[in-house]
Design a protein around this motif. Structure first.
Motif, mmCIF file in Angstrom:
data_model
loop_
_atom_site.group_PDB
_atom_site.id
_atom_site.type_symbol
_atom_site.label_atom_id
_atom_site.label_comp_id
_atom_site.label_asym_id
_atom_site.label_seq_id
_atom_site.Cartn_x
_atom_site.Cartn_y
_atom_site.Cartn_z
ATOM 1 N N SER A 132 72.296 -97.662 164.078
ATOM 2 C CA SER A 132 72.192 -97.003 162.999
ATOM 3 C C SER A 132 71.263 -97.562 161.757
ATOM 4 C CB SER A 132 73.487 -96.238 162.664
ATOM 5 O OG SER A 132 73.920 -95.295 163.415
ATOM 6 N N GLN A 133 72.064 -98.711 161.565
ATOM 7 C CA GLN A 133 71.544 -99.541 160.392
ATOM 8 C C GLN A 133 70.136 -100.062 160.425
ATOM 9 O OE1 GLN A 133 72.282 -100.821 157.095
ATOM 10 N NE2 GLN A 133 74.220 -102.049 158.074
ATOM 11 N N THR A 134 69.870 -100.233 161.845
ATOM 12 C CA THR A 134 68.364 -100.559 162.112
ATOM 13 C C THR A 134 67.526 -99.539 161.872
ATOM 14 O OG1 THR A 134 69.272 -101.997 163.702
ATOM 15 C CG2 THR A 134 66.818 -101.697 163.752
ATOM 16 N N VAL A 135 67.847 -98.293 162.376
ATOM 17 C CA VAL A 135 66.905 -97.209 162.210
ATOM 18 C C VAL A 135 66.891 -96.802 160.794
ATOM 19 C CG1 VAL A 135 66.839 -94.555 162.548
ATOM 20 C CG2 VAL A 135 67.524 -96.130 164.339
ATOM 21 N N VAL A 136 67.909 -96.795 159.854
ATOM 22 C CA VAL A 136 67.688 -96.419 158.453
ATOM 23 C C VAL A 136 66.816 -97.374 157.860
ATOM 24 C CG1 VAL A 136 69.018 -95.897 156.567
ATOM 25 C CG2 VAL A 136 69.899 -95.013 158.648
ATOM 26 N N HIS A 137 66.995 -98.741 158.222
ATOM 27 C CA HIS A 137 66.229 -99.618 157.600
ATOM 28 C C HIS A 137 64.819 -99.341 157.438
ATOM 29 C CE1 HIS A 137 69.380 -103.028 156.552
ATOM 30 N NE2 HIS A 137 69.687 -101.949 156.275
ATOM 31 N N ILE A 138 64.423 -99.254 158.786
ATOM 32 C CA ILE A 138 63.024 -98.687 158.972
ATOM 33 C C ILE A 138 62.651 -97.536 158.415
ATOM 34 C CG2 ILE A 138 61.381 -98.096 160.959
ATOM 35 C CD1 ILE A 138 63.180 -99.831 162.935
ATOM 36 N N LEU A 139 63.477 -96.666 158.283
ATOM 37 C CA LEU A 139 62.882 -95.413 157.585
ATOM 38 C C LEU A 139 62.937 -95.839 156.157
ATOM 39 C CD1 LEU A 139 65.563 -92.699 158.724
ATOM 40 C CD2 LEU A 139 63.163 -92.363 158.400
ATOM 41 N N ILE A 140 63.691 -96.572 155.458
ATOM 42 C CA ILE A 140 63.667 -96.865 153.922
ATOM 43 C C ILE A 140 62.379 -97.592 153.641
ATOM 44 C CG2 ILE A 140 64.616 -98.402 152.282
ATOM 45 C CD1 ILE A 140 67.528 -97.368 153.443
ATOM 46 N N VAL A 141 62.207 -98.448 154.745
ATOM 47 C CA VAL A 141 60.798 -99.322 154.544
ATOM 48 C C VAL A 141 59.507 -98.298 154.598
ATOM 49 C CG1 VAL A 141 58.999 -101.008 155.525
ATOM 50 C CG2 VAL A 141 61.783 -101.295 155.509
ATOM 51 N N VAL A 142 59.678 -97.554 155.298
ATOM 52 C CA VAL A 142 58.339 -96.488 155.628
ATOM 53 C C VAL A 142 58.504 -95.472 154.355
ATOM 54 C CG1 VAL A 142 57.821 -94.471 156.797
ATOM 55 C CG2 VAL A 142 58.493 -96.482 158.157
ATOM 56 N N PHE A 143 59.787 -95.137 153.867
ATOM 57 C CA PHE A 143 59.816 -94.425 152.566
ATOM 58 C C PHE A 143 59.083 -95.376 151.409
ATOM 59 C CE2 PHE A 143 63.303 -91.656 154.334
ATOM 60 C CZ PHE A 143 62.368 -90.581 154.454
ATOM 61 N N ILE A 144 59.601 -96.473 151.454
ATOM 62 C CA ILE A 144 59.179 -97.396 150.333
ATOM 63 C C ILE A 144 57.569 -97.422 150.243
ATOM 64 C CG2 ILE A 144 58.941 -99.750 149.118
ATOM 65 C CD1 ILE A 144 62.055 -99.825 150.037
ATOM 66 N N LEU A 145 56.952 -97.829 151.424
ATOM 67 C CA LEU A 145 55.615 -97.848 151.673
ATOM 68 C C LEU A 145 54.788 -96.571 151.230
ATOM 69 C CD1 LEU A 145 55.103 -99.921 154.949
ATOM 70 C CD2 LEU A 145 54.587 -100.709 152.649
ATOM 71 N N LEU A 146 55.261 -95.382 151.699
ATOM 72 C CA LEU A 146 54.663 -94.193 151.518
ATOM 73 C C LEU A 146 54.771 -93.750 150.095
ATOM 74 C CD1 LEU A 146 56.065 -91.973 154.185
ATOM 75 C CD2 LEU A 146 53.681 -92.576 153.996
ATOM 76 N N GLY A 147 55.988 -94.126 149.314
ATOM 77 C CA GLY A 147 56.036 -93.842 148.096
ATOM 78 C C GLY A 147 54.944 -94.714 147.271
ATOM 79 N N ASN A 148 54.906 -96.210 147.464
ATOM 80 C CA ASN A 148 54.021 -96.901 146.951
ATOM 81 C C ASN A 148 52.648 -96.527 146.983
ATOM 82 O OD1 ASN A 148 55.054 -99.392 145.531
ATOM 83 N ND2 ASN A 148 56.466 -99.254 146.964
ATOM 84 N N LEU A 149 52.096 -96.142 148.340
ATOM 85 C CA LEU A 149 50.791 -95.820 148.564
ATOM 86 C C LEU A 149 50.640 -94.310 147.644
ATOM 87 C CD1 LEU A 149 50.638 -96.281 152.429
ATOM 88 C CD2 LEU A 149 49.165 -97.225 150.782
#
Lengths: 276, 210
Positions: free
Chosen positions: A247-264
Motif C-alpha cells: 500500500s505504501q508503495t502504491v500511494v507513494h507512486i500516486l503522490i509522485v504522479v499528483f506532484i508531477l501533474l500539479g507542477n505541469l
C-alpha cells in the motif's frame, strides 16, 4: 488542452483523497507483499541484539502513543520476538504515559507466546515524569526513580531486578521514538554513561536521528513502517508492517504522479497567462 | 474474540470513521470523536500523573520516610503549590518562582546535554579525511564536510552574503533544501503508514475482509 490543465489545477481535494484511499486499500485486499531487502542500519540494529549473550538485559523505552501505533507497534512486537527468542531479559518503561499501555499489550502478548515469566524474564517499570532527570538518575540507581514496578511491587522483590541497578547492568537500550525523547536518551544516557542505544523512530523523526548513527552515538536506527517491515523480514515473522508496504508503495507512486501533474498544470497555466 | 473485545472494536471503528468523515467536511460526528479523544486523554494524563508521580513520590514518600528525606519533600510540594497559584490573578506572580526553577533546571540540563551529547560528538564525527583511498567513501565524506561547512556559512550573518561567501551560502541553502525534501518525503511516508494502519484495522479487525 488548455482547459485540461486548468481543470487539473482546480481538482477537488476529495478526489485526491479517494485515489489515496483506493491506492492504500487495494493492495490489502490483493494480499500483495513486496519483496525487499532489509536496509543496512536496520541490519546493524538486528545484529546488535543478536550478538548479546543469553540473559543480557534489554531496556525498551516506549516514547510514542496511539498516533504512531501503526508504525511502531509492529516493530515493537518484532523486536520483542527477537529478544525473547534469544532468551534475553526485558525491562520496559516509557516517557509517554499515553503510549505505555501499548507497550504493555505487546510485552504481555509476546511473553505469553514465548512462555516468559513476569519478574524473572521481564519487568514493566511504567512511567515517571521528569524525562532528563529520570534518564540521569537511572544512571546512578534505577530505584531512585522506580522504587516499585507499575503494579506497585517493590523492585527488590522481583528476581530479575535484584542485580540491576543502573546502565552498567543494561546491555542495550531500545528507544521507540515519536518525538524528541531519543535525543535525550543519546545526550544523557549515551554521552554520560556510554549506554549502547538503538533508536526505532517514526518516519517523521527518523531523518533527524541519522547524525547520531553517523557519529556512532547509536548502534542502530530503524525508521517508520519500512524499518518495521525490515525487522519483520529479519526475524522471519511477516506482520502488518510487511503487509502495509505494498500500500505504501502504491500511494507513494500516486503522490509522485499528483506532484508531477500539479507542477505541469501550474507551469502551463502560468505560461498561458503571461501577457504577450 | 470476547464480547468486550467485539464491543471495543466496534467503538474504535465507529470513532475512526467519525474522524475520517472530516476529510469530506467538518461535521458533528467528527466533533464528537474529537471531544471524546481530548477528554479521555486529559483524564488519562491526570490519573497517570497522580498514580505514577504525586502519590508515590510525594504522599507515599512522606508517609514512609523520616528525617531529612521526609522534610526535603516540602520544597517540591511548595513549588507545586506556587504553580497552582496561577489560577488566582492577585497572587499569580508567585508561580513564576516555580517556573524559574523549572526553566533554570531545564536550561542547565539542556546546555550540558547539547554540548556533551550533540555538539562535541557531531563535530568530532565531522572531522573526516577527504580521501580514504576508496572513491565511494571519499565522495560521502566530501559531501558531508562540504554540506556542514556551507550550511554553517549560510547561518553566518555577520557579513553580507556576497562574492565567495554568497556562493558558499547558496550551496548551503541547497543542502538545507535537500534535507527539507528528505524530511518532507519521510513525513508523507509516516502519514500514509497511519492511514494504512487504520485501514488494516477496519478491513481486518473490524470487517474481517482481508
Amino acid at each position: 488542452m488548455r482547459n485540461f490543465w486548468e481543470q487539473l489545477g482546480k481538482i477537488d481535494r476529495r478526489i485526491v483523497y479517494l485515489f489515496v484511499f483506493l491506492g492504500a486499500s487495494a493492495p490489502l485486499f490483493l494480499h500483495v507483499v513486496p519483496k525487499f531487502k532489509a536496509s543496512p542500519e536496520v541490519v546493524q540494529a538486528y545484529q546488535a541484539i543478536d550478538e548479546l549473550p543469553a540473559g543480557s538485559v534489554v531496556l525498551f523505552s516506549i516514547d510514542y502513543d496511539a498516533a504512531s501505533m501503526p508504525e511502531l507497534q509492529p516493530l515493537l512486537e518484532a523486536m520483542l520476538t527477537h529478544v525473547f527468542r534469544k532468551d534475553l531479559k526485558v525491562l520496559m518503561m516509557g516517557h509517554w504515559p499515553l503510549g505505555l499501555p501499548l507497550g504493555q499489550i505487546a510485552l504481555e502478548k509476546m511473553a505469553k507466546r514465548y512462555n516468559k515469566k513476569y519478574g524473572e524474564d521481564y519487568v514493566f517499570l511504567g512511567y515517571r515524569p521528569g524525562l532528563a532527570a529520570v534518564i540521569l538518575n537511572m544512571g546512578k540507581e534505577i530505584r531512585t526513580v522506580f522504587n516499585v514496578d507499575y503494579k506497585g511491587t517493590p523492585l527488590d522483590s522481583l528476581p530479575l531486578m535484584r542485580n540491576i541497578h543502573n546502565y552498567n547492568d543494561i546491555a542495550l537500550l531500545v528507544g521507540f521514538e515519536a518525538g524528541a525523547v531519543g535525543d535525550y536518551w543519546v545526550q544523557f544516557a549515551q554521552a554520560r554513561f556510554q549506554q549502547k542505544i538503538i533508536l526505532a523512530a517514526t518516519a517523521v523523526v527518523w531523518p533527524d536521528l541519522y547524525p547520531y548513527l553517523q557519529a556512532h552515538q547509536i548502534v542502530g536506527l530503524i525508521g517508520g513502517l519500512r524499518g518495521a517491515a525490515d525487522y519483520e523480514v529479519l526475524v522471519n515473522q511477516p506482520g502488518s508492517a510487511s503487509t502495509g508496504m505494498a500500500s505504501q508503495t502504491v500511494v507513494h507512486i500516486l503522490i509522485v504522479v499528483f506532484i508531477l501533474l500539479g507542477n505541469l498544470g501550474y507551469y502551463f497555466t502560468r505560461t498561458w497567462r503571461k501577457p504577450t | 474474540m470476547s464480547g468486550m473485545d467485539l464491543l471495543f472494536t466496534w467503538i474504535a471503528a465507529g470513532l475512526t470513521l467519525a474522524i475520517f468523515s472530516f476529510l469530506y467536511r467538518d461535521n458533528p460526528f467528527y466533533k464528537f470523536a474529537e471531544h471524546i479523544y481530548v477528554g479521555s486523554a486529559a483524564a488519562y494524563w491526570f490519573i497517570y500523573l497522580w498514580f505514577f508521580d504525586v502519590k508515590p513520590k510525594l504522599i507515599d514518600a512522606w508517609i514512609s520516610n523520616t528525617g531529612f528525606e521526609r522534610y526535603i519533600l516540602i520544597v517540591p510540594a511548595f513549588l507545586s503549590f506556587l504553580m497552582l497559584l496561577r489560577f488566582i490573578p492577585k497572587v499569580a506572580w508567585l508561580s513564576r518562582w516555580a517556573i524559574a526553577f523549572t526553566v533554570g533546571m531545564g536550561a542547565g540540563l539542556g546546555i550540558t546535554g547539547a554540548i556533551q551529547g550533540y555538539i562535541v560528538p557531531q563535530v568530532k564525527a565531522g572531522m573526516l579525511p577527504l580521501w580514504t583511498g576508496q572513491w565511494g567513501n571519499s565522495l560521502n565524506y566530501i559531501i558531508l564536510v562540504v554540506s556542514t561547512v556551507t550550511t554553517l556559512v549560510y547561518f553566518f550573518f555577520s557579513k553580507e552574503h556576497k562574492g565567495g561567501l554568497g556562493f558558499l551560502a547558496k550551496v548551503g541553502i541547497m543542502f538545507i533544501m535537500i534535507a527539507f525534501g528528505a524530511s518532507f518525503g519521510s513525513t508523507i511516508m509516516a502519514r500514509i503508514s497511519l492511514l494504512i494502519g487504520r485501514l488494516y484495522f477496519l478491513f481486518h479487525d473490524w470487517l474481517h475482509l482481508v
